[in-house]
Design a protein around this motif. Structure first.
Motif, PDB file in Angstrom:
ATOM      1  N   UNK A   7       1.273  -0.698   0.352  1.00 47.46           N
ATOM      2  CA  UNK A   7       0.087   0.100  -0.183  1.00 47.46           C
ATOM      3  C   UNK A   7       0.557   1.266  -0.084  1.00 47.46           C
ATOM      4  N   UNK A   8       1.770   1.170   0.653  1.00 49.25           N
ATOM      5  CA  UNK A   8       2.555   2.239   0.746  1.00 49.25           C
ATOM      6  C   UNK A   8       3.482   2.356   0.089  1.00 49.25           C
ATOM      7  N   UNK A   9       4.522   1.275  -0.552  1.00 48.04           N
ATOM      8  CA  UNK A   9       5.265   1.250  -1.831  1.00 48.04           C
ATOM      9  C   UNK A   9       4.912   1.038  -3.111  1.00 48.04           C
ATOM     10  N   UNK A  10       3.715   0.360  -2.758  1.00 54.56           N
ATOM     11  CA  UNK A  10       3.047   0.005  -3.857  1.00 54.56           C
ATOM     12  C   UNK A  10       3.150  -0.710  -4.806  1.00 54.56           C
ATOM     13  N   UNK A  11       3.721  -1.738  -4.373  1.00 58.73           N
ATOM     14  CA  UNK A  11       4.778  -2.470  -4.995  1.00 58.73           C
ATOM     15  C   UNK A  11       3.572  -3.779  -4.848  1.00 58.73           C
ATOM     16  N   UNK A  12       3.380  -5.083  -6.016  1.00 57.78           N
ATOM     17  CA  UNK A  12       2.750  -6.264  -6.353  1.00 57.78           C
ATOM     18  C   UNK A  12       3.584  -7.016  -6.218  1.00 57.78           C
ATOM     19  N   UNK A  17      -9.353   4.743   3.760  1.00 56.56           N
ATOM     20  CA  UNK A  17      -8.422   4.903   4.603  1.00 56.56           C
ATOM     21  C   UNK A  17      -8.161   4.329   5.996  1.00 56.56           C
ATOM     22  N   UNK A  18      -8.754   2.678   5.497  1.00 62.21           N
ATOM     23  CA  UNK A  18      -8.352   1.060   6.197  1.00 62.21           C
ATOM     24  C   UNK A  18      -8.209  -0.136   5.461  1.00 62.21           C
ATOM     25  N   UNK A  19      -7.066  -0.388   5.426  1.00 55.07           N
ATOM     26  CA  UNK A  19      -6.875  -1.845   4.391  1.00 55.07           C
ATOM     27  C   UNK A  19      -6.645  -2.343   5.477  1.00 55.07           C
ATOM     28  N   UNK A  49      -5.245  -1.929   9.904  1.00 51.64           N
ATOM     29  CA  UNK A  49      -4.643  -1.290   9.555  1.00 51.64           C
ATOM     30  C   UNK A  49      -5.441  -0.034   8.664  1.00 51.64           C
ATOM     31  N   UNK A  50      -4.795   1.789   9.085  1.00 50.42           N
ATOM     32  CA  UNK A  50      -4.436   2.584   8.771  1.00 50.42           C
ATOM     33  C   UNK A  50      -3.193   3.571   8.473  1.00 50.42           C
TER      34      UNK A  50
END
Length: 845
Positions: A276-281, A528-530, A537-538
């Motif tokens: 989510x933060x680094x955007x890697x798959x 805003x929530x994962x 997590x948020x």
């Protein structure tokens, strides 16, 4: 060849070997050992074990204790209190003969002088004894309670284990000074398992066999903790690991707890950070093949897969080379390292040397200052700054720039004592010790040998009762409570390098506890929530905050207000609402920042600088007046965003400064911040804290409570005591002198001493009221008042002595009157000395 002479050590060993088969021979050997060396303490202790008479045993224990003040020997002597020591026959020749009688008898006047000095000595002894009891009150009233620490003191994690032991001993010193746990001093038993499974198993069995400890702090590694877990489970001994993260440790035992997050939580955070933060798959996990590495592999593959992403795993065994790792990883995808500091350093160096610039993430084993220092050292050797520390993210339970006030004070105390900053293992070990002590102190333990099993069960139940925020323990790193499987429910802080140290990454994750099903659906819908399994997590915005003080002045101790002028800056990425703050302790409740002096945004990062000058307020504590220290605090908080959404941490510019520089004015480098007469600024510190309520406060959408992140600048000031005492105590000193003169009047002049004593009492009351008039109305007695009360008691005693002397003289008891007069003249200064010494001991540091 000359015959070899037996040493005291050899003779004692032979005595120990024969003590069961031939006790008489063993005593003879010990007598010979002591004849060879009467300062050999073990021989005295063994002889005390073998003698049959209590007087002889007391004699041996006295000699042993005089040579080495061992606590066990002291307790054995205490059990024989009142028994007269008698030397055993084996050592009677080692006892000095009696002294001869004095050559001449002491006359009657001499005997009177001796009795007078004996009386004086008795008074001094009583006063010093009372002082000793007062200063050490509660520290060792009951039998000691034992807590074990087991870690790799000599293994690969020796540095971290040393930090753990330091933190435990430092905290136990404070606990025992305050009276221990319910009057019982707590003693630490340290065991070294060298992070070896075989040794760990043996130590666990030894702990069970010795049957002394109430609970265990340890073990340090996942392999050793997992091996020891079933042994503690069968014996019913609770254990709390501060650093072993394998989920199987607490999953397999309801007697094992963890004072930090486990690998399941850690993997969820790292997986969401990558996706989510680094955007890697995709990502590659490089892990050790021990229990910790296997546990991370299982948890991370599961967590990352729940996000719809694919991960590759690469075992890092003893035979795996760095070249193999470089060839196996995807150079474009993030790489997650779950390994030791030594291997992690080699892998990072190898990847960067091969040109792999992908983000590298590490588990908590790499989130230490020692690992970061090793990276910096390697960069200096190659002359390429940032080559290894750039694009590096590591999970940790402790980020130094986001320490709360108590945690920051603890870290500073640790550094002053041990000369280095504490590793995170020190903090989690302290949490493990402290939460166990909390359970011991609140669960009704009996602290007896027969009740030890019941005590251990109560400690275990007390730990299990810490199951949510409402039922949590206020630990060093925040509220401490456990998941149903016994692992601490706490977020993973992600830190990155600023070129000097690890600091909080600009984006953090936190555990999201949905207040309601509708709120959860909305949070999931807007991102805003994962969701990751049964956990949510948020994202949390990190605001690097700095305060540069210009001056503090206009202190009013009666209403607890003061004026503070300071610069404030905020650095953040993302939503500008991070700069919408309020000062929660400002006298003006609507105080705002106003327009910034500087407002710069580059590459999505914003820097804003403000200047604030206003009155603030705090609750002052005057119990130590006039030796009191006060804290002048400036506290800011976001107006609308909760701690789950924004957190304020200490900016690197503050961390890079020496603490002594905090006391220099930001507006005038040649001036200090303190502009308060008769006070000295002793320190300034800056920290974040989380405040709020675990209750909803009437908000139907806030079922789990509302918490806010605050940031504080705190200046500690101390009263300039010497001028204060000279000014305010000089009249009292004169009264003391005048009152003492009343003891030298003749017994027939009883009216004058009585009048002087009464006048002294009334004058002291007036002086006391004048001195304390600058204080607000408080319900407790301050330190200075006790001194005045002590003199009032002394003056009243002088009045009583004058009346008794006159009565004794009038009834023909001249001898008794003279004795009373002498005793009063000697006791007066001794009493004053005792009061002064008490104040020096209590407030001299």
């Amino acid at each position: 060849m000359p015959e070899e002479i037996d040493s005291s050590i050899a003779l004692t060993r032979r005595a120990v070997e024969s003590r069961e088969s031939d006790p008489s021979r063993a005593r003879e050997l010990l007598g010979a050992a002591l004849a060879a060396d009467k300062a050999y303490e073990p021989a005295w202790r063994w002889l005390a074990e073998l003698v049959d008479d209590d007087g002889e045993r007391r004699f041996c224990l006295d000699r042993a204790f005089a040579l080495e003040a061992d606590p066990a020997t002291g307790r054995a002597r205490g059990a024989l209190d009142g028994v007269a020591p008698v030397p055993p026959a084996e050592v009677v020749d080692l006892v000095d003969p009696p002294r001869p009688e004095e050559p001449a008898a002491v006359g009657r006047s001499g005997r009177r002088a001796v009795r007078s000095w004996v009386a004086v000595g008795a008074v001094v002894v009583v006063l010093l004894g009372v002082l000793g009891v007062w200063t050490a009150s509660g520290s060792q009233q009951g039998d000691p309670v034992y807590v074990a620490m087991v870690a790799g003191m000599t293994g690969p994690a020796a540095t971290a284990s040393r930090h753990m032991e330091n933190a435990l001993r430092m905290h136990l010193e404070t606990v025992n000074k305050a009276g221990g746990v319910n009057g019982h001093p707590v003693e630490l038993l340290v065991y070294d398992d060298a992070d070896d499974v075989g040794k760990a198993t043996g130590i666990a069995e030894t702990i069970v066999r010795e049957d002394r400890v109430v609970y265990v702090v340890g073990h340090g590694s996942s392999d050793t903790a997992l091996a020891a877990a079933p042994i503690y489970q069968r014996a019913g001994i609770p254990a709390i690991t501060p650093s072993a993260t394998s989920s199987r440790i607490t999953d397999s035992s309801d007697w094992y707890f963890r004072s930090m997050f486990g690998n399941r939580t850690q993997s969820d955070f790292l997986a969401v950070y990558v996706a989510d933060v680094l955007g890697a798959r995709s990502a590659t996990l490089v892990h050790d093949t021990d229990e910790s590495g296997r546990s991370v592999r299982e948890a991370f593959v599961d967590s990352f897969g729940k996000l719809g992403s694919a991960s590759a795993t690469l075992p890092l065994g003893d035979g795996t080379s760095v070249d193999e790792v470089v060839r196996a990883v995807d150079p474009t995808a993030p790489i997650v390292l779950a390994t030791t500091e030594e291997r992690g350093l080699a892998v990072v160096k190898g990847l960067r040397a091969a040109g792999v610039q992908a983000p590298i993430l590490g588990t908590a084993t790499l989130g230490t200052r020692t690992f970061h220092d090793a990276l910096l050292k390697a960069e200096r050797e190659t002359g390429r700054a940032g080559q290894l520390t750039r694009n590096l993210y590591v999970g940790t339970p402790l980020a130094n720039d986001s320490l709360s006030g108590p945690a920051l004070a603890w870290a500073e105390d640790y550094q002053r004592r041990y000369g280095e900053q504490p590793l995170w293992q020190a903090a989690t070990a302290r949490q493990a010790l402290n939460v166990g002590l909390h359970a011991m102190g609140t669960r009704g333990l009996v602290f007896t040998e027969d009740g030890r099993a019941q005590d251990r069960r109560r400690v275990r139940d007390g730990l299990a009762a810490l199951k949510d925020k409402k039922n949590s323990f206020p630990a060093l790193l925040g509220p401490l409570y456990f998941t149903p499987t016994g692992s601490a429910q706490m977020p993973v802080s992600v830190v990155t390098s600023d070129g000097t140290r690890f600091v909080s990454a600009p984006v953090q994750l936190t555990i999201y506890e949905p207040p309601s099903p509708d709120a959860l659906r909305a949070a999931l819908a807007d991102g805003s929530a994962i969701a990751i399994g049964d956990r949510y997590l948020s994202r949390r915005q990190v605001v690097s905050t700095g305060i540069n003080l210009n001056e503090v002045r206009d202190l009013d101790t009666r209403d607890g207000t003061y004026f503070v002028d300071f610069f404030l800056w905020l650095r953040y990425t993302g939503d500008p609402v991070a700069a919408d703050v309020q000062f929660v302790n400002a006298v003006k409740p609507d105080l705002k920042l106003g327009q910034p002096l500087r407002d710069v945004t580059e590459d999505g990062a914003t820097y804003r600088l403000y200047r604030v000058g206003e009155r603030f307020k705090s609750g002052f504590e005057f119990r130590g007046f006039p030796f009191d220290h006060q804290k002048l605090v400036v506290m800011l908080q976001n107006r609308s965003r909760t701690a789950d959404q924004v957190v304020y941490v200490t900016d690197k510019e503050i961390l890079n400064e020496e603490p002594s520089h905090y006391l220099r004015s930001g507006a005038d480098a040649d001036a200090g911040i303190n502009q308060i007469p008769n006070w000295v600024a002793t320190s300034a510190r800056f920290f974040q804290r989380t405040v709020g309520s675990s209750d909803a406060l009437g908000d139907s959408d806030g079922a789990s409570g509302i918490y806010y992140s605050q940031y504080a600048g705190e200046v500690e000031i101390a009263r300039d005591t010497l001028p204060f005492l000279v000014k305010n105590l000089l009249p009292l000193v004169l009264l003391i002198c005048v009152t003492y003169l009343s003891l030298f009047f003749s017994a027939s002049d009883g009216g004058a001493p009585v009048s002087m004593g009464v006048t002294a009492i009334l004058s002291t009351a007036v002086l006391l009221n004048n001195v304390t008039s600058q204080l607000p109305s408080v319900s407790y007695t301050v330190a200075l008042e006790w001194g005045y009360y002590a003199f009032i008691l002394l003056a009243a005693t002088c009045v009583l002595v004058a009346m008794l002397r006159k009565r004794l003289a009038g009834t023909g008891h001249e001898v008794a009157e003279r004795r009373l007069s002498k005793a009063a003249r000697v006791g007066y200064p001794v009493y004053l000395l005792g009061v002064v010494v008490t104040y020096v001991v209590a407030f001299g540091t």
